[in-house]
Design a protein around this motif. Structure first.
Motif, PDB file in Angstrom:
ATOM      1  N   TYR A  11       0.848  -1.192   0.000  1.00 47.53           N
ATOM      2  CA  TYR A  11       0.000   0.000   0.000  1.00 47.53           C
ATOM      3  C   TYR A  11       0.881   1.239   0.000  1.00 47.53           C
ATOM      4  N   TYR A  12       0.372   2.310  -0.596  1.00 43.96           N
ATOM      5  CA  TYR A  12       0.956   3.637  -0.404  1.00 43.96           C
ATOM      6  C   TYR A  12       0.031   4.345   0.590  1.00 43.96           C
ATOM      7  N   CYS A  13       0.516   4.498   1.815  1.00 43.97           N
ATOM      8  CA  CYS A  13      -0.332   5.028   2.890  1.00 43.97           C
ATOM      9  C   CYS A  13      -0.249   6.558   2.889  1.00 43.97           C
ATOM     10  N   MET A  14      -1.347   7.182   2.495  1.00 45.78           N
ATOM     11  CA  MET A  14      -1.355   8.637   2.351  1.00 45.78           C
ATOM     12  C   MET A  14      -2.446   9.224   3.235  1.00 45.78           C
ATOM     13  N   ARG A  15      -2.407  10.566   3.379  1.00 48.92           N
ATOM     14  CA  ARG A  15      -3.439  11.217   4.197  1.00 48.92           C
ATOM     15  C   ARG A  15      -4.826  10.988   3.607  1.00 48.92           C
ATOM     16  N   ARG A  16      -4.888  10.917   2.281  1.00 44.73           N
ATOM     17  CA  ARG A  16      -6.191  10.720   1.609  1.00 44.73           C
ATOM     18  C   ARG A  16      -6.718   9.307   1.791  1.00 44.73           C
ATOM     19  N   GLY A  17      -5.857   8.405   2.254  1.00 43.58           N
ATOM     20  CA  GLY A  17      -6.241   7.004   2.419  1.00 43.58           C
ATOM     21  C   GLY A  17      -5.141   6.100   1.890  1.00 43.58           C
ATOM     22  N   ASP A  18      -5.376   4.796   1.923  1.00 47.32           N
ATOM     23  CA  ASP A  18      -4.368   3.840   1.461  1.00 47.32           C
ATOM     24  C   ASP A  18      -4.606   3.508  -0.010  1.00 47.32           C
ATOM     25  N   CYS A  19      -3.570   3.720  -0.813  1.00 48.33           N
ATOM     26  CA  CYS A  19      -3.651   3.317  -2.216  1.00 48.33           C
ATOM     27  C   CYS A  19      -3.242   1.843  -2.277  1.00 48.33           C
ATOM     28  N   LYS A  20      -4.202   0.978  -2.608  1.00 45.92           N
ATOM     29  CA  LYS A  20      -3.963  -0.478  -2.556  1.00 45.92           C
ATOM     30  C   LYS A  20      -3.316  -0.917  -3.877  1.00 45.92           C
ATOM     31  N   ALA A  21      -2.018  -0.628  -3.990  1.00 49.79           N
ATOM     32  CA  ALA A  21      -1.317  -0.776  -5.278  1.00 49.79           C
ATOM     33  C   ALA A  21      -1.093  -2.223  -5.671  1.00 49.79           C
ATOM     34  N   LEU A 276      -7.209   3.218  -7.134  1.00 53.51           N
ATOM     35  CA  LEU A 276      -6.835   2.204  -6.144  1.00 53.51           C
ATOM     36  C   LEU A 276      -6.924   2.707  -4.712  1.00 53.51           C
ATOM     37  N   LEU A 277      -7.283   3.985  -4.528  1.00 55.64           N
ATOM     38  CA  LEU A 277      -7.613   4.455  -3.172  1.00 55.64           C
ATOM     39  C   LEU A 277      -8.944   3.842  -2.743  1.00 55.64           C
TER      40      LEU A 277
END
Ligand code: SF4
Length: 335
Positions: A11-21, A276-277
């Motif tokens: 995952y790319y864990c961002m403030r907007r949420g986790d991008c489930k790459a 993917l978010l």
């Protein structure tokens, strides 16, 4: 050297949420094999590669799974162990050869740096001699090792990037879009070179590309990714002739045929890849799939055997749903 990836989640864990790459990706590459990892931009191919090398850019994180290189689980190595492992066991030819070399350093300095870092007994002169040998191996003039990157053409820069990846004699090579931005004749030379390295050095190759024709030329097996998941795997010829997953069918049908007239209409896949978010539930391909049924919207299809050595992740392939218009290898009657 073999590679086994089991249930990898990135995952790319961002403030907007986790991008489930990358979600629950499992595959295996046997020693000496050459495998193409294929899919459209943003499907997670490069993220899989960076996860294998433990070089994920921030805020990327391996959330779960195992990455076994000949029984060593590299997902559990500490950073120092991984630094020693990287380049000596597994190396990568990075995307974008035109910009990947440092423009203010001689090419030889950039290549020998990795050699000297990983072999404390090697002298600078020996490292330069080894660089010259590698230049010869990839078809470059060894007298040019001390040149600067701006003195190289695009094809030469890509060959220099391949030399850099081979600097510490890795047994597993990941090549990430190695022919991007090169003209077609140079592309063909680079792909022939990679095939030669696989044959002569016994290197195992994972080739990342969106270009199916490059895979057909170079690889024995192919893994097709869509929206962070592997949707179909198998031998290249088998997948090209009998794709089962509707996404794979669409990809293969979109390749122009030289046997058809020049005004042929190319097949395309409607819609665009999901965000993917917030990926769609069930099968991630369902918003674009013309065979979609209720089950597809709620249940994620597992990757299952459809014939020996050939796997697909689709409820049609597993027989849980039926559609008279669907059949393996067929797509809109255009193939
Ligand atoms: Fe299409 Fe359903 Fe198969 Fe997904 S599972 S590819 S939506 S038919």
């Amino acid at each position: 050297m073999s590679l086994k990836v089991e249930n990898l989640v990135v995952y790319y864990c961002m403030r907007r949420g986790d991008c489930k790459a990358v979600e629950d990706v499992t595959f295996e590459i046997q020693a000496g094999d050459s495998v193409g990892l294929v899919g459209e931009s943003g499907c997670g191919k490069s993220t899989v590669a960076f996860a294998i090398l433990r070089m994920l850019p921030e805020p990327g994180e391996i959330m779960g799974g195992h990455i076994l290189l000949d029984d060593v689980d590299i997902a559990t190595l500490d950073p120092e162990e991984m630094r020693n492992f990287r380049w000596t066991q597994i190396a990568m030819v990075f995307q974008g050869a035109m910009n990947a070399l440092n423009p203010i350093l001689r090419v030889s300095d950039q290549i020998t740096e990795a050699m000297l870092r990983h072999d404390s007994e090697l002298t600078k002169d020996e490292a330069k001699e080894k660089t010259k040998d590698l230049f010869k191996l990839v078809g470059m003039d060894p007298d040019r090792i001390d040149h600067y990157p701006f003195e190289f053409s695009g094809g030469m820069k890509q060959r220099a990037m391949i030399v850099m990846a081979l600097a510490c004699d890795p047994k597993f090579l990941i090549a990430d879009e190695p022919t991007t931005a090169l003209d077609v004749t140079v592309q063909a030379q680079i792909m022939a070179l990679l095939q030669k390295l696989v044959a002569e050095l016994g290197i195992t190759l994972m080739l990342i590309t969106h270009d199916l024709s490059v895979v057909a030329e170079t690889c024995n097996n192919v893994f097709i990714m869509y929206a962070g998941k592997i949707v179909e795997t198998g031998a290249v010829l088998e997948i090209f002739q009998h794709p089962w997953h509707p996404y794979a069918q669409g990809l293969i049908s979109s390749i122009p045929s030289i046997e058809k007239s020049s005004d042929q209409t190319l097949a395309s896949i409607p819609g665009s890849p999901p965000n993917l978010l917030d990926p769609p539930p069930g099968c991630r391909f369902h918003p674009r799939c013309k065979f979609v049924q209720d089950l597809c919207k709620t249940e994620d299809p597992p990757l299952l055997d459809v014939s020996p050595g050939h796997r697909a992740a689709c409820h049609l392939a597993s027989g849980r749903i039926k559609d008279d218009k669907w059949a393996p290898g067929k797509e809109e009657g255009k193939r």
